[in-house]
Design a protein around this motif. Structure first.
Motif, short mmCIF file in Angstrom:
data_model
loop_
_atom_site.label_atom_id
_atom_site.label_comp_id
_atom_site.label_asym_id
_atom_site.label_seq_id
_atom_site.Cartn_x
_atom_site.Cartn_y
_atom_site.Cartn_z
N PRO A 17 3.51 15.38 -36.38
CA PRO A 17 2.08 15.09 -36.56
C PRO A 17 1.26 15.84 -35.51
O PRO A 17 1.62 15.84 -34.34
CB PRO A 17 1.98 13.57 -36.32
N CYS A 18 0.19 16.49 -35.94
CA CYS A 18 -0.63 17.28 -35.01
C CYS A 18 -2.10 16.97 -35.18
O CYS A 18 -2.64 17.14 -36.28
CB CYS A 18 -0.47 18.77 -35.27
N TYR A 19 -2.73 16.56 -34.13
CA TYR A 19 -4.18 16.37 -34.17
C TYR A 19 -4.76 17.12 -32.98
O TYR A 19 -4.50 16.76 -31.83
CB TYR A 19 -4.52 14.88 -34.11
N ASN A 20 -5.51 18.17 -33.25
CA ASN A 20 -6.06 19.05 -32.22
C ASN A 20 -4.96 19.54 -31.27
O ASN A 20 -5.04 19.35 -30.06
CB ASN A 20 -7.17 18.33 -31.42
N GLU A 21 -3.96 20.15 -31.83
CA GLU A 21 -2.81 20.59 -31.03
C GLU A 21 -2.66 22.10 -31.06
O GLU A 21 -1.54 22.61 -30.91
CB GLU A 21 -1.52 19.92 -31.52
N PHE A 48 4.87 20.47 -40.30
CA PHE A 48 3.75 20.13 -39.43
C PHE A 48 2.69 19.42 -40.27
O PHE A 48 2.35 19.89 -41.36
CB PHE A 48 3.15 21.39 -38.82
N VAL A 49 2.19 18.30 -39.76
CA VAL A 49 1.13 17.60 -40.48
C VAL A 49 -0.14 17.71 -39.66
O VAL A 49 -0.25 17.12 -38.59
CB VAL A 49 1.49 16.12 -40.73
N ASP A 50 -1.07 18.51 -40.16
CA ASP A 50 -2.35 18.64 -39.45
C ASP A 50 -3.24 17.48 -39.87
O ASP A 50 -3.69 17.41 -41.00
CB ASP A 50 -3.00 19.98 -39.80
N ASP A 51 -3.48 16.58 -38.92
CA ASP A 51 -4.20 15.34 -39.20
C ASP A 51 -5.70 15.57 -39.05
O ASP A 51 -6.35 14.95 -38.21
CB ASP A 51 -3.68 14.28 -38.23
N GLY A 52 -6.25 16.48 -39.84
CA GLY A 52 -7.70 16.74 -39.79
C GLY A 52 -8.18 17.26 -38.45
O GLY A 52 -9.24 16.84 -37.97
N SER A 53 -7.43 18.17 -37.85
CA SER A 53 -7.81 18.70 -36.53
C SER A 53 -9.13 19.43 -36.59
O SER A 53 -9.47 20.04 -37.61
CB SER A 53 -6.74 19.67 -36.02
N LYS A 54 -9.86 19.39 -35.47
CA LYS A 54 -11.14 20.09 -35.41
C LYS A 54 -11.01 21.40 -34.68
O LYS A 54 -11.96 22.16 -34.58
CB LYS A 54 -12.18 19.19 -34.73
N GLU A 59 -5.06 27.12 -38.44
CA GLU A 59 -4.86 28.58 -38.36
C GLU A 59 -3.48 28.88 -37.78
O GLU A 59 -2.73 29.71 -38.30
CB GLU A 59 -5.93 29.23 -37.48
N LYS A 60 -3.15 28.15 -36.71
CA LYS A 60 -1.83 28.35 -36.06
C LYS A 60 -0.71 28.06 -37.06
O LYS A 60 0.27 28.78 -37.13
CB LYS A 60 -1.69 27.42 -34.84
N LEU A 61 -0.88 26.99 -37.83
CA LEU A 61 0.16 26.60 -38.78
C LEU A 61 0.29 27.62 -39.91
O LEU A 61 1.39 27.97 -40.32
CB LEU A 61 -0.13 25.21 -39.35
N ARG A 78 -9.16 14.92 -43.58
CA ARG A 78 -9.88 14.45 -42.39
C ARG A 78 -8.84 13.83 -41.46
O ARG A 78 -7.67 13.80 -41.80
CB ARG A 78 -10.95 13.42 -42.76
N ASN A 79 -9.29 13.28 -40.34
CA ASN A 79 -8.35 12.61 -39.44
C ASN A 79 -8.01 11.23 -39.97
O ASN A 79 -8.87 10.36 -40.08
CB ASN A 79 -8.98 12.52 -38.03
#
Ligand code: UDP
Ligand code: MG
Length: 326
Positions: A17-21, A48-54, A59-61, A78-79
């Motif tokens: 899980p990734c949030y702003n990572e 990888f789970v992008d949890d609505g990162s800001k 892009e990285k993923l 969204r988050n």
């Protein structure tokens, strides 16, 4: 047939899980691929789970998914929170062995071979981890965490292990069991414990994040702990009823005492302050009890709506189609 069966390797799914990572994802990828390279008897997929990162996490993923076919990702609309992110990752996983890891390298990838070995060759369905120390954490946070675990273990039948992390590896059977609990208000640590199965515990000292900052402030953790209490215990409801009964009893005794006093000694009641205090106290308890009821009711309300746990905006499949068009 026989040959292909023999050469078929186990697949390990790593859910992150990734949030702003954006800062930590490349570090994580480097470390986990090093470990994967050493385990040549198994295959890997990294979800990888992008949890609505800001920030630039998606892009990285996208870049990683283009470079490395083992990388898959789901980006939320969204988050939604770490719990929905873990659920989504487990749901997408295809491996016979599934591990959940934080993106910030607080969960050491070096443990993966040992975890895999225990689940595959020993009689365990999962290997879980707990921190033996909370070094590097603000003392106030550790203090409240300790109180929380004391309370929840007293009032809930589901055991919550203090210091347990979400970092663990499970076999397919247990993963599917966890997924079969489709509740909206998720507290995964409790769900792991509730489903049962045989779990081996590993301990390690707290490791600080490689980069970025924690996504859980005190208030978020406080709300999270209330969520856990409500999801895994109905003790507060019992407490409310108990206090209600206690105070009704006290009121009855007082009424009888007052009547006797009036009849025998003919003393009329004096003392507004004491009356007011009692009214306030009982009023407060009533509102408190209604509040507890409200908490359970609101959770029930959310469950009955059957809203999806998460919504997907983009996955690695989308960029595959894009590159096809170019
Ligand atoms: N996380 C997430 N959604 C959130 C908050 C956190 O997916 O709303 C992820 C975060 O990116 C990280 C993991 O959950 O990979 C643990 O978060 P963090 O390291 O901030 O928590 P801590 O280790 O400080 O408890
Ligand atoms: Mg962390």
């Amino acid at each position: 047939m026989n040959l292909s069966e023999k050469t078929k390797k186990d697949l390990i799914s790593i859910v992150v899980p990734c949030y702003n990572e954006a800062e930590t994802v490349p570090h994580f990828y480097n470390e986990i691929t090093k470990v994967a390279a050493e385990m040549d008897s198994v295959e890997f997929e990294f979800i990888f789970v992008d949890d609505g990162s800001k920030d630039k996490t998606v892009e990285k993923l996208r870049d990683l998914a283009k470079q490395d076919k083992r990388v898959r990702y789901i980006s939320f609309s969204r988050n939604f929170g770490k719990e929905p992110a873990m659920y989504a990752g487990l749901k997408e996983s295809r491996g016979g062995f599934v591990a959940i890891m934080d993106a910030d390298l607080q969960d050491p990838p070096a443990l993966i071979p040992e975890m895999y070995n225990s689940v595959k060759n020993e009689d365990f369905d999962s290997v879980a981890t707990r921190r033996s120390t909370r070094k590097g954490e603000p003392p106030i946070r550790s203090f409240f965490a300790r109180i929380f675990y004391k309370i929840i273990n007293r009032i809930s039948d589901t055991e919550m292990v203090e210091g347990a992390r979400d970092f663990r590896m499970m076999n397919r059977k247990m993963t599917d069991a966890v997924l079969s609990l489709e509740e909206y208000n998720r507290f995964t640590k409790g769900i792991f414990s509730w489903v049962g199965y045989k779990t081996k515990w590993l301990e390690y000292e707290n490791i600080e994040r490689v980069a970025g900052t924690t996504k859980f402030n005190f208030w978020k953790l406080f709300k999270y702990s209330l969520e856990c209490i409500i999801a895994f215990s109905t003790a507060p409801l019992v407490l409310a009823s108990f206090i209600g009964i206690l105070f009704t009893a006290i009121a009855f005794i007082s009424i009888i005492a007052l009547i006797i006093r009036e009849l025998v000694w003919e003393v009329s009641a004096a003392g507004w302050p004491s009356t007011m205090v009692v009214i306030l106290l009982i009023g407060g308890i009533q509102i408190f009890s209604i509040g507890i009821l409200g908490q359970y009711l609101s959770k029930t309300y959310l469950e009955t709506k059957k809203r999806p746990i998460y919504l997907v905006r983009e996955t690695e499949e989308d960029i595959k189609n894009d590159t096809g068009k170019e």
